[in-house]
Design a protein around this motif. Structure first.
Motif, PDB file in Angstrom:
ATOM      1  N   LEU A  93       8.019 -45.684  -6.992  1.00  0.00           N
ATOM      2  CA  LEU A  93       7.700 -44.344  -6.497  1.00  0.00           C
ATOM      3  C   LEU A  93       7.182 -44.433  -5.070  1.00  0.00           C
ATOM      4  CD1 LEU A  93       6.298 -44.719  -9.633  1.00  0.00           C
ATOM      5  CD2 LEU A  93       6.549 -42.267  -9.436  1.00  0.00           C
ATOM      6  N   THR A  94       7.893 -43.780  -4.142  1.00  0.00           N
ATOM      7  CA  THR A  94       7.495 -43.833  -2.740  1.00  0.00           C
ATOM      8  C   THR A  94       7.199 -42.462  -2.139  1.00  0.00           C
ATOM      9  OG1 THR A  94       9.654 -43.554  -1.652  1.00  0.00           O
ATOM     10  CG2 THR A  94       9.145 -45.751  -2.539  1.00  0.00           C
ATOM     11  N   ALA A  95       7.595 -41.376  -2.798  1.00  0.00           N
ATOM     12  CA  ALA A  95       7.498 -40.043  -2.202  1.00  0.00           C
ATOM     13  C   ALA A  95       6.040 -39.643  -1.969  1.00  0.00           C
ATOM     14  CB  ALA A  95       8.186 -39.018  -3.098  1.00  0.00           C
ATOM     15  N   ALA A  96       5.739 -39.138  -0.780  1.00  0.00           N
ATOM     16  CA  ALA A  96       4.378 -38.700  -0.460  1.00  0.00           C
ATOM     17  C   ALA A  96       4.415 -37.824   0.781  1.00  0.00           C
ATOM     18  CB  ALA A  96       3.460 -39.896  -0.229  1.00  0.00           C
ATOM     19  N   VAL A  97       3.348 -37.073   0.971  1.00  0.00           N
ATOM     20  CA  VAL A  97       3.211 -36.221   2.148  1.00  0.00           C
ATOM     21  C   VAL A  97       1.762 -36.287   2.616  1.00  0.00           C
ATOM     22  CG1 VAL A  97       2.627 -34.124   0.851  1.00  0.00           C
ATOM     23  CG2 VAL A  97       3.755 -33.921   3.085  1.00  0.00           C
ATOM     24  N   ASN A  98       1.556 -36.030   3.911  1.00  0.00           N
ATOM     25  CA  ASN A  98       0.214 -36.039   4.467  1.00  0.00           C
ATOM     26  C   ASN A  98       0.059 -34.874   5.433  1.00  0.00           C
ATOM     27  OD1 ASN A  98      -2.377 -36.750   5.200  1.00  0.00           O
ATOM     28  ND2 ASN A  98      -1.784 -38.473   6.488  1.00  0.00           N
ATOM     29  N   VAL A  99      -1.070 -34.222   5.380  1.00  0.00           N
ATOM     30  CA  VAL A  99      -1.442 -33.199   6.363  1.00  0.00           C
ATOM     31  C   VAL A  99      -2.712 -33.701   7.040  1.00  0.00           C
ATOM     32  CG1 VAL A  99      -2.186 -30.837   6.750  1.00  0.00           C
ATOM     33  CG2 VAL A  99      -0.414 -31.323   5.037  1.00  0.00           C
ATOM     34  N   ASP A 112      -3.087 -28.082  -1.992  1.00  0.00           N
ATOM     35  CA  ASP A 112      -2.209 -28.097  -3.163  1.00  0.00           C
ATOM     36  C   ASP A 112      -0.907 -28.847  -2.888  1.00  0.00           C
ATOM     37  OD1 ASP A 112      -4.050 -26.680  -4.626  1.00  0.00           O
ATOM     38  OD2 ASP A 112      -3.061 -24.733  -4.363  1.00  0.00           O
ATOM     39  N   ARG A 113      -0.374 -28.713  -1.682  1.00  0.00           N
ATOM     40  CA  ARG A 113       0.894 -29.372  -1.344  1.00  0.00           C
ATOM     41  C   ARG A 113       0.742 -30.890  -1.370  1.00  0.00           C
ATOM     42  NH1 ARG A 113       3.348 -29.898   4.007  1.00  0.00           N
ATOM     43  NH2 ARG A 113       1.840 -28.381   4.779  1.00  0.00           N
ATOM     44  N   VAL A 158      -7.784 -35.767   2.151  1.00  0.00           N
ATOM     45  CA  VAL A 158      -7.030 -35.332   0.972  1.00  0.00           C
ATOM     46  C   VAL A 158      -5.971 -36.368   0.614  1.00  0.00           C
ATOM     47  CG1 VAL A 158      -5.600 -33.518  -0.016  1.00  0.00           C
ATOM     48  CG2 VAL A 158      -7.496 -32.916   1.496  1.00  0.00           C
ATOM     49  N   TYR A 159      -5.270 -36.865   1.612  1.00  0.00           N
ATOM     50  CA  TYR A 159      -4.291 -37.926   1.383  1.00  0.00           C
ATOM     51  C   TYR A 159      -4.958 -39.132   0.729  1.00  0.00           C
ATOM     52  CZ  TYR A 159      -0.754 -41.476   2.556  1.00  0.00           C
ATOM     53  OH  TYR A 159       0.171 -42.482   2.508  1.00  0.00           O
ATOM     54  N   PRO A 195       9.551 -42.907  10.776  1.00  0.00           N
ATOM     55  CA  PRO A 195       9.560 -41.617  11.478  1.00  0.00           C
ATOM     56  C   PRO A 195       8.295 -40.798  11.229  1.00  0.00           C
ATOM     57  CG  PRO A 195      11.724 -42.057  10.552  1.00  0.00           C
ATOM     58  CD  PRO A 195      10.818 -43.144  10.047  1.00  0.00           C
ATOM     59  N   LEU A 196       7.671 -40.970  10.064  1.00  0.00           N
ATOM     60  CA  LEU A 196       6.483 -40.199   9.733  1.00  0.00           C
ATOM     61  C   LEU A 196       5.268 -40.617  10.558  1.00  0.00           C
ATOM     62  CD1 LEU A 196       6.785 -39.947   5.840  1.00  0.00           C
ATOM     63  CD2 LEU A 196       7.352 -38.213   7.552  1.00  0.00           C
TER      64      LEU A 196
END
Length: 263
Positions: A93-99, A112-113, A158-159, A195-196
Motif C-alpha cells: 500500500l503506497t497511496a497517500a496525500v498530504n496537506v 478528513d481528506r 495531520v499527515y 513529483p510530490l
C-alpha cells in the motif's frame, strides 16, 4: 539443515503481488516485485498510471501482469475487486496525500481528506484482501508509512498522525493475523525525489536542509525504497512482522531541525 533455500529466499516466483498506488514510488516497487518473479496487479485511481506501470514491467513467467482502476475511498467496489483478483500473496500500500499547513490553519475538509486516504483507506484495503490470506494461511502485507510516523515538523501534523496511526494498525494486524501465518510490516521512507516533493526541492534552502538532515547527506531516489519492500515480501523476512523498516538515510538517527516556509 535449514529449510530455507538461501539462493532463492528473496525470489517471489509464482506469487501474486498487488500494489495499491502505482505512481512514483509505487511504480518502482511494482517493477522490483516483478523482477523478483512476482505476477503483479497494479491498482490506482488513475487507470492510465496503473496501465503505464503494468506495461513497463518485466514479463511474468506465470501469468500476465494486470492493471485495474480502483478508488480506495469506496470500500464496496474495492471488496468486489479483491474477490475477483483471487489469492494474493503480497499486498503493498503506497497511496497517500498530504496537506502542508499548521494545525490551526487546517480546515475540517482537509483533515478528513488526509485521514480518509492515509488511514481509513489503509484499513479498508487490508480488510478487503487479508481475509483470503488468513484462510490460505500465508501472506505478506507491506504499508508505506514515513519518517513522519516517528518525528514531525511544523505543517506535517495531520499527515504525521495518519502515518503513526497506520503503524499502530500494522502492529495490531501483525498480532491478530500472525497466528494465521500472515505477516504485516511497514517501510518508512525519508525524503524521496518524487513529483510530490518537487515543491520542496524547488526551494533551495528547504531542499538543502532536507538533504543535510540525513546521515547520507542527500535525498533518496524512488528505487531505493524497493529493496526493503521486496525483502519484507519474501521468505527472507519470514520471521519479521509488526516492524517498521526505516529507509531514511539515517534521518531519524541524527538530530537537526528546519522550519519550512508555508507559502
Amino acid at each position: 539443515m535449514t529449510s530455507l533455500d538461501y539462493a532463492q529466499m528473496f525470489r517471489l516466483d509464482g506469487r501474486h503481488a498487488v500494489v495499491v498506488g502505482c505512481g512514483g514510488i509505487g511504480s518502482e516497487i511494482a517493477a522490483g516485485l516483478a523482477a523478483q518473479g512476482a505476477r503483479v496487479t497494479c491498482l490506482d485511481k488513475d487507470l492510465a498510471a496503473a496501465e503505464q506501470t503494468r506495461a513497463s514491467l518485466p514479463h511474468s513467467q506465470t501469468r500476465e501482469h494486470t492493471a485495474y482502476p480502483v478508488d480506495v475511498l469506496d470500500p464496496a467496489p474495492l471488496g468486489r475487486l479483491a474477490e475477483e483478483l483471487g489469492d494474493v500473496d503480497v499486498l503493498v500500500l503506497t497511496a497517500a496525500v498530504n496537506v502542508r499547513k499548521r494545525l490551526l490553519d487546517y480546515t475540517a475538509e482537509e483533515f478528513d481528506r488526509v485521514v480518509s486516504l492515509n488511514l481509513r483507506a489503509t484499513f479498508d484495503v487490508v480488510r478487503a484482501f487479508a481475509p483470503r490470506m488468513v484462510k490460505r494461511g500465508s501472506g505478506s502485507v507491506v504499508a508505506l508509512t514515513s519518517i513522519r510516523a516517528v518525528t514531525v515538523e511544523p505543517g506535517q501534523g495531520v499527515y504525521a498522525a495518519t502515518k503513526a496511526g497506520v503503524m499502530q494498525l500494522v502492529r495490531t494486524w501483525a498480532a491478530e493475523l500472525g497466528p494465521a501465518g500472515v505477516r504485516v510490516n511497514a517501510v518508512a521512507p525519508g525524503v524521496v525525489e518524487t513529483p510530490l516533493t518537487q515543491q520542496i526541492r524547488d526551494d533551495e534552502a528547504w531542499g538543502r536542509a532536507y538533504a543535510e538532515k540525513s546521515a547520507l547527506g542527500r535525498w533518496a531516489r524512488p528505487e531505493e525504497m524497493v529493496g526493503a519492500v521486496c525483502w519484507l515480501a519474501s521468505d527472507a523476512a519470514s520471521f519479521v512482522t509488526g516492524s517498521q523498516v526505516m529507509v531514511d538515510g539515517g534521518w531519524t538517527a541524527v538530530d537537526g531541525r528546519f522550519t519550512p516556509p508555508f507559502s
